[in-house]
Scaffold this active site. Structure first.
Site, PDB file in Angstrom:
ATOM      1  N   LYS A  16       0.607  -1.430  -0.299  1.00 24.52           N
ATOM      2  CA  LYS A  16      -0.065  -0.233  -0.075  1.00 24.52           C
ATOM      3  C   LYS A  16       1.488   0.851   0.078  1.00 24.52           C
ATOM      4  O   LYS A  16       0.358   2.290  -0.869  1.00 24.52           O
ATOM      5  CB  LYS A  16      -1.577   0.064   1.281  1.00 24.52           C
ATOM      6  CG  LYS A  16      -2.359  -0.964   1.064  1.00 24.52           C
ATOM      7  CD  LYS A  16      -2.976  -0.613   2.021  1.00 24.52           C
ATOM      8  CE  LYS A  16      -2.046  -0.394   3.366  1.00 24.52           C
ATOM      9  NZ  LYS A  16      -1.776  -2.198   3.912  1.00 24.52           N
ATOM     10  N   ARG A  92     -10.270   0.481   9.715  1.00 28.04           N
ATOM     11  CA  ARG A  92      -9.235  -0.457  10.011  1.00 28.04           C
ATOM     12  C   ARG A  92     -10.537  -1.488  10.200  1.00 28.04           C
ATOM     13  O   ARG A  92     -10.018  -2.703  10.727  1.00 28.04           O
ATOM     14  CB  ARG A  92      -8.679  -0.548  11.244  1.00 28.04           C
ATOM     15  CG  ARG A  92      -6.864   0.140  10.636  1.00 28.04           C
ATOM     16  CD  ARG A  92      -6.546   0.675  11.648  1.00 28.04           C
ATOM     17  NE  ARG A  92      -5.367   0.446  11.310  1.00 28.04           N
ATOM     18  CZ  ARG A  92      -3.318   0.212  10.162  1.00 28.04           C
ATOM     19  NH1 ARG A  92      -3.974  -1.135  11.025  1.00 28.04           N
ATOM     20  NH2 ARG A  92      -2.650   0.815  10.560  1.00 28.04           N
ATOM     21  N   ARG A 159      13.345  -6.719  12.710  1.00 33.39           N
ATOM     22  CA  ARG A 159      12.399  -5.487  13.560  1.00 33.39           C
ATOM     23  C   ARG A 159      11.343  -6.751  14.605  1.00 33.39           C
ATOM     24  O   ARG A 159      11.346  -7.597  13.625  1.00 33.39           O
ATOM     25  CB  ARG A 159      11.511  -4.398  12.741  1.00 33.39           C
ATOM     26  CG  ARG A 159      12.173  -3.593  12.335  1.00 33.39           C
ATOM     27  CD  ARG A 159      11.323  -2.594  12.345  1.00 33.39           C
ATOM     28  NE  ARG A 159      10.309  -2.881  11.397  1.00 33.39           N
ATOM     29  CZ  ARG A 159       9.776  -2.095  11.091  1.00 33.39           C
ATOM     30  NH1 ARG A 159       9.587  -0.867  11.088  1.00 33.39           N
ATOM     31  NH2 ARG A 159       7.939  -2.562  10.266  1.00 33.39           N
TER      32      ARG A 159
END
Length: 215
Positions: A16, A92, A159
């Site tokens: 995105k 969301r 990460r």
């Protein structure tokens, strides 16, 4: 179409951000994300919402989840200030989708379709420079020397939110909360599905043609 109002949806790792950047350049619109909008309005007065704190910063500084009411207000302000936009990361969930209906009329709703196995490969393969923050991928965009940043020579790390366990949990939350929003737009006949497993250039060609067709 002058300054189209575009919603782009897709799971984490679907691309995105990359495609939103292409849209902003090609169609002269703003890229509106919830994260950027929150950071830009962290001192916004939200006392009229009757919540525990009076600014978004108060939630963020405490590491607490920012309530939907705050996110809704900030997104509404960002969209009102934009002549055209590509909205990324909102809504969301169905409650946010309902709020968005009252904020604006969308010209195009895009969904980047990528299989779960591909998403996991993309996200778990990401590596970030511990010093300068440059991004790489072990398969798609590796550094010249394994584990070493091309830009500054720093160490490349994975990460915590890119481990397979964390990625799988992020995708579970996406399936539970956000997929119903995509189906909501599909049932309305407003959803444009884009094959997100093509090359980035091919995905962009499909997106550009879809937006131009809606003009």
């Amino acid at each position: 179409m002058d300054h189209p109002r575009i919603l782009i949806m897709g799971a984490p790792g679907a691309g995105k951000g990359t495609q939103s950047a292409n849209i902003t350049d090609a169609f002269d619109v703003e890229h509106v994300t919830t994260g950027d909008a929150l950071r830009s309005n962290d001192d916004m007065d939200i006392s009229d919402l009757g919540l525990e704190y009076d600014t978004p910063r108060a939630y963020m500084d405490r590491g607490e989840l920012v309530p939907d009411e705050v996110v809704n207000a900030i997104v509404e302000k960002a969209l009102a200030d934009a002549a055209g936009f590509v909205l990324d990361g909102y809504p969301r969930n169905m409650d946010q989708a309902s709020e968005l209906e009252d904020m604006t009329e969308l010209d195009v709703v895009l969904s980047l379709e990528v299989s779960e196995d591909e998403l996991i490969d993309r996200l778990t393969g990401r590596r970030v420079c511990a010093d300068c923050g440059a991004n790489y991928h072990v398969d798609f965009d590796p550094p010249e020397t394994d584990g070493v940043c091309d830009e500054c020579g720093g160490d490349l790390i994975q990460r915590d939110d890119d481990t397979e366990e964390t990625v799988t949990d992020r995708l579970r939350v996406y399936h539970e909360n956000t997929e119903p929003v995509i189906e909501y737009y599909a049932e309305q006949g407003r959803l444009e599905r884009i094959d997100g497993e093509q090359t980035a250039d091919a995905v962009w060609d499909d997106i550009r043609e879809t937006i131009e067709r809606a003009a």
